[in-house]
Design a protein around this motif. Structure first.
Motif, PDB file in Angstrom:
ATOM      1  N   ARG A 111       0.905  -1.196  -0.219  1.00  0.00           N
ATOM      2  CA  ARG A 111       0.107   0.129   0.066  1.00  0.00           C
ATOM      3  C   ARG A 111       0.820   1.295   0.065  1.00  0.00           C
ATOM      4  NH1 ARG A 111      -3.090  -3.269  -1.100  1.00  0.00           N
ATOM      5  NH2 ARG A 111      -5.430  -3.674  -0.183  1.00  0.00           N
ATOM      6  N   PRO A 112       0.487   2.396  -0.904  1.00  0.00           N
ATOM      7  CA  PRO A 112      -0.469   2.217  -1.802  1.00  0.00           C
ATOM      8  C   PRO A 112      -0.224   1.173  -2.988  1.00  0.00           C
ATOM      9  CG  PRO A 112       0.492   4.469  -1.516  1.00  0.00           C
ATOM     10  CD  PRO A 112       1.157   3.659  -0.723  1.00  0.00           C
ATOM     11  N   LEU A 113      -1.161   0.876  -3.976  1.00  0.00           N
ATOM     12  CA  LEU A 113      -0.889   0.128  -5.129  1.00  0.00           C
ATOM     13  C   LEU A 113       0.171   0.543  -5.932  1.00  0.00           C
ATOM     14  CD1 LEU A 113      -4.446  -1.149  -5.752  1.00  0.00           C
ATOM     15  CD2 LEU A 113      -2.724  -2.442  -4.502  1.00  0.00           C
ATOM     16  N   ASN A 114       0.842  -0.444  -6.661  1.00  0.00           N
ATOM     17  CA  ASN A 114       1.814  -0.216  -7.487  1.00  0.00           C
ATOM     18  C   ASN A 114       2.791   0.897  -7.187  1.00  0.00           C
ATOM     19  OD1 ASN A 114       0.127  -1.785  -9.007  1.00  0.00           O
ATOM     20  ND2 ASN A 114      -1.082  -0.157  -9.945  1.00  0.00           N
ATOM     21  N   HIS A 115       3.300   0.818  -5.981  1.00  0.00           N
ATOM     22  CA  HIS A 115       4.148   1.685  -5.512  1.00  0.00           C
ATOM     23  C   HIS A 115       5.539   1.169  -5.124  1.00  0.00           C
ATOM     24  CE1 HIS A 115       1.229   4.862  -5.417  1.00  0.00           C
ATOM     25  NE2 HIS A 115       2.198   5.710  -4.884  1.00  0.00           N
ATOM     26  N   LEU A 116       6.631   1.763  -5.338  1.00  0.00           N
ATOM     27  CA  LEU A 116       8.056   1.216  -4.731  1.00  0.00           C
ATOM     28  C   LEU A 116       8.458   2.401  -3.840  1.00  0.00           C
ATOM     29  CD1 LEU A 116      10.096  -0.904  -5.945  1.00  0.00           C
ATOM     30  CD2 LEU A 116      10.925   0.983  -7.248  1.00  0.00           C
ATOM     31  N   LEU A 117       9.187   2.053  -2.702  1.00  0.00           N
ATOM     32  CA  LEU A 117       9.676   2.592  -1.705  1.00  0.00           C
ATOM     33  C   LEU A 117      11.345   2.790  -2.123  1.00  0.00           C
ATOM     34  CD1 LEU A 117       9.372   4.587   0.519  1.00  0.00           C
ATOM     35  CD2 LEU A 117       9.763   2.523   2.036  1.00  0.00           C
ATOM     36  N   LEU A 171       4.757   3.438 -10.191  1.00  0.00           N
ATOM     37  CA  LEU A 171       4.986   2.385 -11.037  1.00  0.00           C
ATOM     38  C   LEU A 171       3.931   2.463 -12.121  1.00  0.00           C
ATOM     39  CD1 LEU A 171       6.483  -0.391  -9.028  1.00  0.00           C
ATOM     40  CD2 LEU A 171       7.790   1.213 -10.439  1.00  0.00           C
ATOM     41  N   SER A 172       2.845   2.437 -11.900  1.00  0.00           N
ATOM     42  CA  SER A 172       1.795   2.501 -13.026  1.00  0.00           C
ATOM     43  C   SER A 172       0.587   2.785 -12.520  1.00  0.00           C
ATOM     44  CB  SER A 172       1.818   0.986 -13.534  1.00  0.00           C
ATOM     45  OG  SER A 172       1.353  -0.011 -12.428  1.00  0.00           O
ATOM     46  N   GLY A 180       2.171   1.817 -22.799  1.00  0.00           N
ATOM     47  CA  GLY A 180       3.564   1.703 -23.016  1.00  0.00           C
ATOM     48  C   GLY A 180       4.134   0.905 -21.588  1.00  0.00           C
ATOM     49  N   GLY A 181       3.471  -0.081 -21.103  1.00  0.00           N
ATOM     50  CA  GLY A 181       3.823  -0.567 -19.823  1.00  0.00           C
ATOM     51  C   GLY A 181       4.954  -1.747 -20.243  1.00  0.00           C
ATOM     52  N   THR A 182       5.786  -2.122 -19.435  1.00  0.00           N
ATOM     53  CA  THR A 182       6.867  -2.892 -19.737  1.00  0.00           C
ATOM     54  C   THR A 182       7.479  -3.243 -18.064  1.00  0.00           C
ATOM     55  OG1 THR A 182       9.063  -3.485 -20.629  1.00  0.00           O
ATOM     56  CG2 THR A 182       8.629  -1.192 -19.927  1.00  0.00           C
ATOM     57  N   THR A 183       8.181  -4.458 -18.353  1.00  0.00           N
ATOM     58  CA  THR A 183       8.828  -4.926 -16.927  1.00  0.00           C
ATOM     59  C   THR A 183      10.348  -4.705 -17.030  1.00  0.00           C
ATOM     60  OG1 THR A 183       7.117  -6.561 -16.710  1.00  0.00           O
ATOM     61  CG2 THR A 183       9.330  -6.848 -15.765  1.00  0.00           C
ATOM     62  N   ALA A 184      10.694  -4.022 -15.943  1.00  0.00           N
ATOM     63  CA  ALA A 184      12.262  -3.706 -15.783  1.00  0.00           C
ATOM     64  C   ALA A 184      13.112  -4.637 -14.710  1.00  0.00           C
ATOM     65  CB  ALA A 184      12.517  -2.171 -15.467  1.00  0.00           C
ATOM     66  N   GLU A 185      14.272  -4.886 -15.127  1.00  0.00           N
ATOM     67  CA  GLU A 185      15.076  -5.857 -14.325  1.00  0.00           C
ATOM     68  C   GLU A 185      16.205  -5.100 -13.433  1.00  0.00           C
ATOM     69  OE1 GLU A 185      16.207  -8.990 -16.929  1.00  0.00           O
ATOM     70  OE2 GLU A 185      14.324  -9.930 -16.838  1.00  0.00           O
ATOM     71  N   LYS A 186      16.381  -3.767 -14.097  1.00  0.00           N
ATOM     72  CA  LYS A 186      17.414  -3.109 -13.538  1.00  0.00           C
ATOM     73  C   LYS A 186      16.998  -1.505 -13.231  1.00  0.00           C
ATOM     74  CE  LYS A 186      21.987  -1.310 -14.814  1.00  0.00           C
ATOM     75  NZ  LYS A 186      23.329  -1.134 -15.491  1.00  0.00           N
ATOM     76  N   TYR A 215       6.119  -1.223 -15.053  1.00  0.00           N
ATOM     77  CA  TYR A 215       5.952   0.363 -14.860  1.00  0.00           C
ATOM     78  C   TYR A 215       5.259   0.787 -16.505  1.00  0.00           C
ATOM     79  CZ  TYR A 215       9.947   1.035 -17.863  1.00  0.00           C
ATOM     80  OH  TYR A 215      10.943   1.217 -18.972  1.00  0.00           O
ATOM     81  N   ASP A 216       4.679   2.007 -16.480  1.00  0.00           N
ATOM     82  CA  ASP A 216       3.833   2.317 -17.575  1.00  0.00           C
ATOM     83  C   ASP A 216       4.247   3.945 -17.895  1.00  0.00           C
ATOM     84  OD1 ASP A 216       2.122   3.701 -15.837  1.00  0.00           O
ATOM     85  OD2 ASP A 216       0.574   2.102 -16.665  1.00  0.00           O
TER      86      ASP A 216
END
Length: 234
Positions: A111-117, A171-172, A180-186, A215-216
């Motif tokens: 929480r919140p959704l789609n978040h990165l700290l 993130l999205s 334009g969503g995609t998955t990142a590894e770095k 992310y998008d």
């Protein structure tokens, strides 16, 4: 007549001879040759010494108009910058927080959704400043995520050694409106300097989850925050 004059001359000579015999010098003593009186004090005697102070001490000539005769002109002979006096400590040196003086982690939160700290911990020996917001780059992306201006703090985030600062990353879009969503590894986190978009030093590459992060075009980052809750409150 001539005989009378001769008698008068003889009489005058006889009177002069008698007068000379009276003072024994052949001249009449009129008192003008009296010896001068001997002075009671010798003219070469030294002047009297100055009187001693009332308290029995000695008098030292003052230097530069100082009453007590101290060399530096102060009353008690001490100097203004005497050893042992208090000194104003120099202000502590502050540096910029960057990848060389901090440890950075990136952690997805429920929480919140789609978040990165993002968490930045000062691992150096000096206080550092986290300026503006992190500049993010996922994989080889060619654009820079925008910053949420409503999260601009009132003061620069400052971290003492061992303290942490935070930033939240959206993130999205939760409603799927992003594209334009995609998955990142770095992930690469760059730091700003004292002016916006300037180079703040070494960047950091915190590890992402093994599955990567999605992310998008809604990708947005907050300004650096002093508290974790502030970073995740939008």
């Amino acid at each position: 007549m001539r005989r009378t004059r001769s008698l008068l001359a003889v009489t005058a000579l006889t009177a002069l001879a008698l007068t000379a015999c009276e003072n024994g010098t052949g001249t009449r003593d009129e008192g003008a040759s009296a010896l001068p009186e001997t002075p009671s004090t010798s003219a070469s005697a030294p002047a009297s010494a100055p009187a001693a102070p009332a308290d029995g001490g000695t008098t030292t000539p003052a230097k530069n108009g100082n009453k007590d005769g101290n060399k530096d002109g102060t009353k008690d002979g001490t100097k203004d910058n005497a050893k042992g006096g208090s000194k104003t400590p120099a202000p502590a040196t502050r540096v910029l927080c960057n990848g060389s003086t901090t440890k950075v982690t990136a952690q997805p939160v429920p929480r919140p959704l789609n978040h990165l700290l993002l968490t930045v911990t000062n691992t150096g020996s000096k206080t550092c400043d986290l300026t503006y917001y992190p500049v993010l780059r996922f994989d080889e992306m060619q654009w820079v995520p925008r910053a949420a201006e409503e999260t601009h703090p009132q003061a620069v985030v400052t971290l003492a050694p061992g303290e942490s600062g935070y930033a939240g990353v959206l993130l999205s879009a939760a409603d799927g409106s992003g594209d334009g969503g995609t998955t990142a590894e770095k992930l690469t986190v760059a730091f700003q300097g004292m002016t916006p978009n300037s180079d703040g030093g070494a960047s950091a590459t915190p590890a992402l989850p093994a599955a990567g992060v999605y992310y998008d075009s809604s990708l947005t980052v907050t300004y650096w925050q002093q508290d974790r809750e502030d970073a995740l409150s939008w």
